[in-house]
Design an enzyme around this catalytic site. Structure first.
Site, PDB file in Angstrom:
ATOM      1  CG  MET A  10      75.486  39.218 -33.924  1.00 14.42           C
ATOM      2  SD  MET A  10      74.104  40.615 -34.897  1.00 14.42           S
ATOM      3  CE  MET A  10      72.853  39.323 -35.272  1.00 14.42           C
ATOM      4  CG  HIS A  54      74.542  36.649 -37.546  1.00 12.77           C
ATOM      5  ND1 HIS A  54      74.351  38.074 -38.088  1.00 12.77           N
ATOM      6  CD2 HIS A  54      75.847  36.590 -36.846  1.00 12.77           C
ATOM      7  CE1 HIS A  54      75.347  38.622 -37.589  1.00 12.77           C
ATOM      8  NE2 HIS A  54      76.299  37.963 -37.184  1.00 12.77           N
ATOM      9  CG  MET A  74      71.311  40.378 -31.609  1.00 19.13           C
ATOM     10  SD  MET A  74      70.611  42.162 -32.296  1.00 19.13           S
ATOM     11  CE  MET A  74      70.479  41.872 -33.819  1.00 19.13           C
TER      12      MET A  74
END
Length: 227
Positions: free
Chosen positions: A65, A63, A34
């Site tokens: 983000m 992942h 993130m």
């Protein structure tokens, strides 16, 4: 077969190597990246992925983000990620990016926020190895599962089957012993679990329990389709 991907967002960051190896039997280790721009939180980046790759034999599922994944995603493959997920809402050229990730040797995946429908991306599905349906708003761990995402999971599974694609369908957000069966019945086969694994006394046992629950539910779904 159901796959369980423990999320290190719920792990002890001061002991990441130990935490990675505490989930023996997990299929992938889910790494939430993130940037405090695409989502209102800041976690970790390429150097941590490089260190994790050296510390564990479990493949890494990153992942992203983040804003501008078109620029940054390849670096995560080079750092050792076996699967890289970018967000449909952030990618400028998702087909080109998916092809680049695959060309570098990783699985290419695309994530959708809860409010983003799957249908506009139907033509992109053959370019992907996995699709991630977020079952919470991305940005923070420990959120409550959004039941209203179950119809979207079903629609996504139906599109995958309609096109005869070998792709995986992942869910991320609020996955636990109480919610995983509903996700599996809806058609998901890859499950990201954070606090449900790392909050357990025995994380490896929690992984086994979640997988067993998901496979029971998937079996019931297949039996229903057979009838």
């Amino acid at each position: 077969m159901a796959q369980i991907n423990p999320s290190i967002l719920s792990a002890d960051f001061a002991r990441l190597a130990d935490e990675a190896n505490a989930v023996e039997g997990a299929d992938w280790l889910h790494v939430d990246v993130m940037d405090n721009h695409f989502v209102p939180n800041l976690t970790l980046g390429v150097p941590v992925v490089q260190s994790l790759r050296k510390a564990t034999g479990i493949p890494l599922d990153c992942h992203l983000m983040i804003e501008d994944p078109d620029r940054w995603a390849p670096a995560f493959v080079e750092a050792g990620a076996g699967s890289v997920t970018f967000h449909a809402e952030a990618a400028a050229a998702p087909v080109r990016l998916a092809r680049e990730i695959r060309a570098l040797g990783a699985r290419a995946s695309m994530a959708l926020k809860p409010a983003t429908p799957i249908e506009p991306f139907e033509d992109l599905l053959p370019e992907l190895d996995m699709l991630l349906v977020m079952t919470v708003e991305p940005g923070f761990g420990g959120q409550a599962f959004l039941d209203i995402m179950l119809p979207k999971i079903r629609r996504t599974r139906a599109l995958i089957e309609r096109h005869g694609l070998p792709m995986w369908l992942q869910v991320d957000g609020g996955v636990s012993a109480e919610t995983i069966e509903r996700c599996a019945e809806a058609g998901a086969d890859v499950f990201v679990a954070g606090s449900a694994v790392y909050g357990a006394d025995d994380p490896a046992a929690a992984v086994r329990g979640l997988r067993a629950a998901a496979e029971r539910a998937a079996g019931s779904r297949e039996d229903a389709q057979g009838r």
